[in-house]
Write a protein that holds these residues in place. Structure first.
Motif, PDB file in Angstrom:
ATOM      1  N   GLU A  41       0.843  -1.189   0.000  1.00 28.73           N
ATOM      2  CA  GLU A  41       0.000   0.000   0.000  1.00 28.73           C
ATOM      3  C   GLU A  41       0.883   1.245   0.000  1.00 28.73           C
ATOM      4  N   ILE A  42       0.607   2.155  -0.925  1.00 31.54           N
ATOM      5  CA  ILE A  42       1.290   3.439  -0.973  1.00 31.54           C
ATOM      6  C   ILE A  42       0.320   4.496  -0.448  1.00 31.54           C
ATOM      7  N   TRP A  43       0.762   5.235   0.567  1.00 28.87           N
ATOM      8  CA  TRP A  43      -0.089   6.284   1.134  1.00 28.87           C
ATOM      9  C   TRP A  43       0.515   7.648   0.842  1.00 28.87           C
ATOM     10  N   ASP A  44      -0.365   8.584   0.499  1.00 24.08           N
ATOM     11  CA  ASP A  44       0.078   9.948   0.234  1.00 24.08           C
ATOM     12  C   ASP A  44      -0.859  10.918   0.942  1.00 24.08           C
ATOM     13  N   TRP A  45      -0.270  11.773   1.786  1.00 22.50           N
ATOM     14  CA  TRP A  45      -1.064  12.748   2.539  1.00 22.50           C
ATOM     15  C   TRP A  45      -1.210  14.016   1.713  1.00 22.50           C
ATOM     16  N   LYS A  46      -2.423  14.486   1.531  1.00 20.84           N
ATOM     17  CA  LYS A  46      -2.688  15.747   0.856  1.00 20.84           C
ATOM     18  C   LYS A  46      -3.324  16.708   1.857  1.00 20.84           C
TER      19      LYS A  46
END
Length: 251
Positions: free
Chosen positions: A125-130
Motif C-alpha cells: 500500500e502506498i499512502w500519500d497525505w494531501k
C-alpha cells in the motif's frame, strides 16, 4: 543524449513539469532558476507548502514510533486522528514512512519519495497525505504523474528489495485528502496499467534526454497563468488559487 541531462535524476515532479511546459523544465532543471514571486498570494501559497511539510514530519515520527509531542495545532491533531483511525498499526506489517525508491533507466535515474509504504505478506500500500483543500476527481488522481511513477516504482523496486513476489493487483495507492475527506481514495494497479506506465515513463525520459535545450524551446501558453515563471516570461503574476490543482508537490 543532452549532456546537461546525463545522469539526471527524474521524478514525478520533473516529468510533470516537462508535461506542463518544456520551457519551464528548462528554467528549473537546465538553467537551475528558482523563481518565486514575492507577493501576498505567493507567501500564502509557500506557507501552505511549509505547513504540509511540517505535518509530513509528524506522520513520519508517528510511524517510526517516535513521540510526536503535544504542542501541535488543533488541525494537525484532527488530521493525525484521522490517520490513526484509518491505519491500525499491525506488528506483522512493515511501515516505511518517507521512503525513497530509485531505478536506473539507461543513463538516468527515476526516483520517488513516498509519504508511507505499508508492506504485508501479499500486498503493498502506498499512502500519500494531501493537505490542500481542493477536491479533485478519481479520474484525475488515477492519471496524475505521481500515481503513474509511484505505482511503477513500487512494482519495479520495492518488492524486489524485500524479495517478494506480490501480485500486481495487490499494489494500491491511497490518497488521503485530510482537509476534505474522512477516508482515502484508492487507486488499484493492474498489468495493463503497469505496461502502459512503463512505456510512458521510458519514452518521456528518452524524449527529454534527447531534446536540444540550447535551441528555442516553445512555452505552453495554456499553463502560463499557473506557472511561477509567468512573471519572468510574460511579466504577469500567477494564479495561486489554482496552482495546486495544476502542479504536483516536490518529492
Amino acid at each position: 543524449m543532452n549532456q546537461k541531462l546525463k545522469y539526471f535524476v527524474y521524478s514525478q515532479n520533473s516529468l510533470n513539469t516537462f508535461k506542463s511546459c518544456p520551457l519551464k523544465f528548462k528554467y528549473k532543471y537546465i538553467d537551475n532558476i528558482n523563481w518565486k514571486f514575492d507577493g501576498i498570494e505567493s507567501r500564502d501559497y509557500y506557507e501552505g507548502l511549509k505547513s504540509g511539510s511540517e505535518f509530513h514530519l509528524l506522520c513520519e515520527r508517528y510511524f517510526k514510533n517516535i513521540p510526536i509531542g503535544e504542542n501541535i495545532s488543533e488541525e494537525f491533531q484532527l488530521w493525525m486522528q484521522k490517520i490513526k483511525d484509518t491505519i491500525k498499526i499491525d506488528s506483522s506489517k512493515i511501515y516505511l514512512p518517507e521512503y525513497e525508491a530509485r531505478i536506473k533507466i539507461k543513463n538516468n535515474y527515476l526516483t520517488a519519495k513516498y509519504d508511507l509504504v505499508i508492506i504485508d505478506k501479499d500486498s503493498i500500500e502506498i499512502w500519500d497525505w494531501k493537505t490542500e483543500s481542493q477536491k479533485t476527481s478519481y479520474k484525475n488522481i488515477e492519471s496524475r504523474m505521481q500515481t503513474i511513477v509511484y505505482m511503477y516504482l513500487a512494482k519495479e523496486v520495492i518488492q524486489k528489495i524485500y524479495n517478494m513476489d506480490i501480485p500486481i493487483e495487490n499494489i494500491s495507492m491511497k490518497y488521503f485528502r485530510l482537509k476534505v475527506d474522512d477516508k482515502p481514495i484508492t487507486v488499484k494497479y493492474s498489468s495493463e496499467k503497469y505496461l502502459r506506465s512503463k512505456s510512458f515513463i521510458e519514452n518521456n525520459i528518452e524524449n527529454i534526454s534527447n531534446l536540444d535545450f540550447d535551441s528555442r524551446i516553445q512555452k505552453n501558453k495554456n499553463h502560463c497563468k499557473f506557472c511561477e515563471f509567468n512573471k519572468l516570461c510574460n511579466n504577469q503574476n500567477i494564479n495561486y488559487d489554482m496552482i495546486s490543482e495544476m502542479e504536483e508537490e516536490d518529492d
